[in-house]
Design a protein around this motif. Structure first.
Motif, PDB file in Angstrom:
ATOM      1  N   TYR A 150      37.710  51.660  22.476  1.00 31.53           N
ATOM      2  CA  TYR A 150      37.685  50.528  21.556  1.00 31.53           C
ATOM      3  C   TYR A 150      37.950  49.236  22.305  1.00 31.53           C
ATOM      4  N   ASP A 151      37.009  48.301  22.164  1.00 25.18           N
ATOM      5  CA  ASP A 151      37.146  47.013  22.851  1.00 25.18           C
ATOM      6  C   ASP A 151      37.846  46.027  21.913  1.00 25.18           C
ATOM      7  N   LEU A 152      39.177  46.086  21.892  1.00 21.69           N
ATOM      8  CA  LEU A 152      39.968  45.265  20.948  1.00 21.69           C
ATOM      9  C   LEU A 152      39.785  43.780  21.252  1.00 21.69           C
ATOM     10  N   ASP A 153      39.473  42.997  20.209  1.00 24.88           N
ATOM     11  CA  ASP A 153      39.354  41.539  20.368  1.00 24.88           C
ATOM     12  C   ASP A 153      40.730  40.927  20.100  1.00 24.88           C
ATOM     13  N   PRO A 154      41.422  40.444  21.134  1.00 18.93           N
ATOM     14  CA  PRO A 154      42.790  39.930  20.946  1.00 18.93           C
ATOM     15  C   PRO A 154      42.866  38.746  19.974  1.00 18.93           C
ATOM     16  N   ASP A 155      41.796  37.929  19.949  1.00 16.12           N
ATOM     17  CA  ASP A 155      41.798  36.786  19.010  1.00 16.12           C
ATOM     18  C   ASP A 155      41.734  37.288  17.567  1.00 16.12           C
ATOM     19  N   LEU A 156      40.942  38.340  17.372  1.00 15.46           N
ATOM     20  CA  LEU A 156      40.808  38.925  16.024  1.00 15.46           C
ATOM     21  C   LEU A 156      42.150  39.509  15.582  1.00 15.46           C
TER      22      LEU A 156
ATOM     23  N   LYS B 226      45.078  38.700  16.648  1.00 10.54           N
ATOM     24  CA  LYS B 226      46.047  37.590  16.468  1.00 10.54           C
ATOM     25  C   LYS B 226      45.835  36.901  15.125  1.00 10.54           C
ATOM     26  N   ALA B 227      44.559  36.694  14.761  1.00  9.87           N
ATOM     27  CA  ALA B 227      44.252  36.029  13.478  1.00  9.87           C
ATOM     28  C   ALA B 227      44.680  36.909  12.319  1.00  9.87           C
ATOM     29  N   LEU B 228      44.433  38.218  12.417  1.00  4.76           N
ATOM     30  CA  LEU B 228      44.820  39.129  11.320  1.00  4.76           C
ATOM     31  C   LEU B 228      46.344  39.219  11.239  1.00  4.76           C
ATOM     32  N   ASP B 229      46.996  39.230  12.379  1.00  2.32           N
ATOM     33  CA  ASP B 229      48.469  39.254  12.418  1.00  2.32           C
ATOM     34  C   ASP B 229      49.018  38.027  11.685  1.00  2.32           C
ATOM     35  N   LEU B 230      48.416  36.861  11.965  1.00  2.00           N
ATOM     36  CA  LEU B 230      48.853  35.625  11.301  1.00  2.00           C
ATOM     37  C   LEU B 230      48.638  35.711   9.788  1.00  2.00           C
ATOM     38  N   LEU B 231      47.486  36.203   9.369  1.00  2.00           N
ATOM     39  CA  LEU B 231      47.214  36.294   7.923  1.00  2.00           C
ATOM     40  C   LEU B 231      48.201  37.250   7.253  1.00  2.00           C
ATOM     41  N   PHE B 232      48.579  38.331   7.954  1.00  2.00           N
ATOM     42  CA  PHE B 232      49.557  39.248   7.358  1.00  2.00           C
ATOM     43  C   PHE B 232      50.911  38.551   7.218  1.00  2.00           C
TER      44      PHE B 232
ATOM     45  N   TYR C 133      49.884  21.439  -2.581  1.00  2.00           N
ATOM     46  CA  TYR C 133      49.039  22.263  -1.710  1.00  2.00           C
ATOM     47  C   TYR C 133      49.844  23.500  -1.259  1.00  2.00           C
ATOM     48  N   ASP C 134      49.359  24.685  -1.481  1.00  2.00           N
ATOM     49  CA  ASP C 134      50.014  25.928  -1.010  1.00  2.00           C
ATOM     50  C   ASP C 134      50.157  25.843   0.521  1.00  2.00           C
ATOM     51  N   PRO C 135      51.380  25.858   1.053  1.00  2.00           N
ATOM     52  CA  PRO C 135      51.554  25.683   2.509  1.00  2.00           C
ATOM     53  C   PRO C 135      50.796  26.738   3.309  1.00  2.00           C
ATOM     54  N   ARG C 136      50.578  27.896   2.714  1.00  2.00           N
ATOM     55  CA  ARG C 136      49.840  28.963   3.415  1.00  2.00           C
ATOM     56  C   ARG C 136      48.358  28.597   3.520  1.00  2.00           C
ATOM     57  N   ALA C 137      47.850  27.939   2.472  1.00  2.00           N
ATOM     58  CA  ALA C 137      46.411  27.587   2.453  1.00  2.00           C
ATOM     59  C   ALA C 137      46.092  26.628   3.589  1.00  2.00           C
ATOM     60  N   ALA C 138      47.010  25.715   3.872  1.00  2.00           N
ATOM     61  CA  ALA C 138      46.778  24.737   4.956  1.00  2.00           C
ATOM     62  C   ALA C 138      46.656  25.465   6.299  1.00  2.00           C
ATOM     63  N   ILE C 139      47.512  26.468   6.491  1.00  2.00           N
ATOM     64  CA  ILE C 139      47.484  27.224   7.762  1.00  2.00           C
ATOM     65  C   ILE C 139      46.212  28.081   7.832  1.00  2.00           C
ATOM     66  N   VAL C 140      45.853  28.692   6.686  1.00  2.00           N
ATOM     67  CA  VAL C 140      44.644  29.545   6.658  1.00  2.00           C
ATOM     68  C   VAL C 140      43.404  28.699   6.931  1.00  2.00           C
ATOM     69  N   LYS C 141      43.380  27.482   6.353  1.00  2.00           N
ATOM     70  CA  LYS C 141      42.200  26.597   6.527  1.00  2.00           C
ATOM     71  C   LYS C 141      42.018  26.298   8.020  1.00  2.00           C
ATOM     72  N   LYS C 142      43.125  26.022   8.701  1.00  2.00           N
ATOM     73  CA  LYS C 142      43.072  25.697  10.143  1.00  2.00           C
ATOM     74  C   LYS C 142      42.545  26.923  10.907  1.00  2.00           C
ATOM     75  N   THR C 143      43.036  28.108  10.545  1.00  2.00           N
ATOM     76  CA  THR C 143      42.591  29.346  11.215  1.00  2.00           C
ATOM     77  C   THR C 143      41.110  29.594  10.951  1.00  2.00           C
ATOM     78  N   ALA C 144      40.704  29.297   9.722  1.00  2.00           N
ATOM     79  CA  ALA C 144      39.284  29.508   9.358  1.00  2.00           C
ATOM     80  C   ALA C 144      38.404  28.670  10.267  1.00  2.00           C
ATOM     81  N   HIS C 145      38.823  27.432  10.450  1.00  2.00           N
ATOM     82  CA  HIS C 145      38.044  26.539  11.320  1.00  2.00           C
ATOM     83  C   HIS C 145      37.952  27.112  12.727  1.00  2.00           C
ATOM     84  N   GLU C 146      39.104  27.479  13.277  1.00  2.00           N
ATOM     85  CA  GLU C 146      39.139  27.958  14.677  1.00  2.00           C
ATOM     86  C   GLU C 146      38.276  29.217  14.833  1.00  2.00           C
TER      87      GLU C 146
END
Ligand code: SDX
Length: 392
Positions: free
Chosen positions: A174-180, A182-188, A277-290
Motif C-alpha cells: 500500500y502506497d500510503l499518501d501522507p498528505d491524505l 494528515k488531512a483525514l487525521d485533521l478532519l477527525f 461562523y463554526d470555527p471548524r468550518a473555517a479550518i475545513v475550508k482552508k484544508t479544502a483549498h489546500e
C-alpha cells in the motif's frame, strides 16, 4: 458561574446536563476540548492525542501516547466470526446502518466486559471500540464494493490503518499518501466532540439506563445518520450537484431556499448553537483549498464558495445567523479522497467516537453529569370521561 460564562437560572433549567469535556460559545464561535481551543489542537495535535485528551482529560506524555497507540494497534482485528456478519447485509445497505448494527453485534462477543460500573470493563470496551470502529467502517465500504476484506496492518497507526483497509489491495504494497492521512487525521480532530449534540445526547440518554458502551454507541451512530445532523455532509454534495446540473445558477437556488420552495434548505449552513461562523468550518475550508487545489480545479468547490459568499451577503441568512457549519466543505474533501458520499457520515462517526466515549464515561462516573429523564409541557386534552362505541 462556570468557566467564562455565568449561566442564568433559565438556561441552567433548560440545559440537559453539565459536563467538563467540551465548551462551546455559539455567539463568539468558540470551541474547546478540555479547555484547549480547537484551532490549537487542529494545528499541533493528532487524532490519537486528541482522543486521549477527550477520554482521559489530559494531554498525554510521549510515553502515555505511545502506550495508547500500541494498545489500540493490538485491538484493531475483529473476531473472525464478525466477518460473516457483513455477508448478511444487502450490498446497497447504507454503511451507517451496517456500522451501528456491527457495533451492537461486536458487543455480543464481549459480554464479560459490559458492566458500566467496572472501570476495567469500561476501559477495555473503550480500547476495543476505538481500535475496531475503523476496521468495521472499512469492511462496510469494501463489502459494498464487492471487494475482499483486508486485515489491519499494525505497522500503521489508527488513521493510516483505516486508509490501508479501505483503499489497499491484498496483492500489492500500500502506497500510503501522507498528505491524505494528515488531512483525514485533521478532519477527525475537528469532529471529535461537540458537547450535547443530537448523537452525543443519545449516547448519554441510552447509557443513563446503564446500557453498555457498545449499545450506547450503536444508538449514537443511528442518531448521527440523520440528514439534519451527521448526514448533512452528504446532503451538501447532493445539493451542489443539483445546482451544477441545473446550470450552476446560485442566485436561483438561493431564491428557492429563501422562499422555502419544496422545503429546500442550504445544507451545511445553520447550527443549533453557533450563531456565528463554526470555527471548524473555517479550518475545513482552508484544508479544502489546500487539498483540492493540489488535485486541480474543482468546479464544485468554486460553486460552494460562490454559494457561501452569496449567503453571507444576503440579509435572509444574516438575520437568521446562518453561517457555514462543519459539514459545508467536508463532503468535497472526502470525495476528493476517494470516498463515495454514503461513507461521509461514517467518517464523521469515526471522528466523533472519542467524544461519545468520553461523554459516556463522564456520565457513568459522575451522576451529576447525567441527563435526567426529559420532562414535557403537556398541551393535550384535559381529563375526559370514556364513552362506549355506540355513543361516539
Ligand atoms: C451538525 O449540534 C451539533 O453540534 C451538531 C454538529 C456536531 O458537531 O455534532 O455541529 C453537526 O449537525 C451540524 C448541522 C448540520 N445540518 C445541516 O447543515 C442541515 C441544514 N441546517 C438546518 O437544518 C438547521 O440550520 C439546523 C437544524 C442545523 C439548525 O436549525 P436552527 O438553528 O435551530 O434553526 P431553525 O431550524 O429554528 O430555523 C430558524 C430559521 C427558520 O426560518 P424562519 O422559520 O425563521 O423563516 O432559519 C431557517 C429556518 O427555515 N434555517 C434555514 C437553515 N437552517 C435554518 N434556512 C435555510 N437553510 C438552512 N440550512
Amino acid at each position: 458561574t462556570t468557566g467564562d460564562t455565568t449561566l442564568d437560572v433559565g438556561f441552567v433549567n433548560t440545559a440537559s446536563c453539565q459536563s467538563a469535556i467540551t465548551y462551546i460559545d455559539g455567539d463568539a464561535g468558540i470551541l474547546r476540548y478540555r479547555g484547549y481551543p480547537i484551532d490549537q489542537l487542529a494545528e499541533k495535535s493528532s487524532f490519537l492525542e486528541t482522543s486521549y485528551l477527550l477520554i482521559y482529560g489530559e494531554l498525554p506524555s510521549a510515553q502515555q501516547l505511545a502506550e495508547f497507540d500500541q494498545r489500540l494497534r493490538r485491538h484493531t482485528l475483529l473476531v473472525e466470526d464478525m466477518k460473516n456478519f457483513f455477508d448478511g447485509f444487502p450490498r446497497d445497505a447504507h454503511p451507517m446502518s451496517v456500522l451501528s448494527s456491527a457495533v451492537s453485534a461486536l458487543g455480543t462477543f464481549y459480554q464479560d466486559s459490559h458492566d458500566p460500573h467496572d472501570p476495567e470493563a469500561v476501559e477495555i470496551s473503550t480500547i476495543r471500540l476505538m481500535a475496531k470502529l475503523p476496521t468495521i467502517a472499512s469492511y462496510a465500504f469494501r463489502k459494498s464494493q464487492g471487494q475482499s476484506l483486508l486485515y489491519p496492518d499494525n505497522d500503521f497507526n489508527l488513521v493510516e490503518n483505516f486508509l490501508w483497509m479501505t483503499f489497499g489491495q491484498p496483492t500489492e504494497q500500500y502506497d500510503l499518501d501522507p498528505d491524505l492521512a494528515k488531512a483525514l487525521d485533521l478532519l477527525f480532530i475537528l469532529h471529535a466532540d461537540h458537547e450535547q449534540n443530537c448523537s452525543t445526547s443519545t449516547v448519554r440518554l441510552v447509557g443513563s439506563s446503564e446500557a453498555n458502551l457498545f449499545s450506547s454507541i450503536s444508538a449514537g451512530i443511528h442518531a448521527l445518520s440523520g440528514p439534519l445532523h451527521g448526514g448533512a455532509n452528504s446532503a451538501v454534495l447532493e445539493m451542489l450537484g443539483k445546482i451544477q446540473s441545473s446550470g450552476g445558477d446560485v442566485a436561483e437556488f438561493v431564491r428557492k431556499v429563501k422562499n422555502k420552495e419544496d422545503g429546500v434548505k442550504l445544507m451545511g449552513f445553520g447550527h443549533r448553537v453557533y450563531k456565528n461562523y463554526d470555527p471548524r468550518a473555517a479550518i475545513v475550508k482552508k484544508t479544502a483549498h489546500e487539498l483540492l487545489a493540489k488535485a486541480g480545479q474543482n468546479p464544485l468547490l468554486d460553486l460552494a464558495m460562490e454559494l457561501e459568499q452569496t449567503a453571507l451577503e444576503d440579509d435572509y441568512f444574516v438575520e437568521r445567523k446562518l453561517y457555514p457549519n462543519v459539514d459545508f466543505y467536508t463532503g468535497l474533501i472526502y470525495e476528493s479522497m476517494g470516498f463515495p458520499s454514503n461513507m461521509f457520515t461514517v467518517l464523521f462517526a469515526i471522528g466523533r467516537l472519542p467524544g461519545w466515549i468520553a461523554q459516556y464515561r463522564e456520565m457513568i462516573t459522575d451522576p451529576a453529569t447525567k441527563i435526567g429523564r426529559p420532562r414535557q409541557v403537556y398541551v393535550g386534552e384535559s381529563e375526559r370521561r370514556y364513552v362506549s362505541a355506540e355513543q361516539r
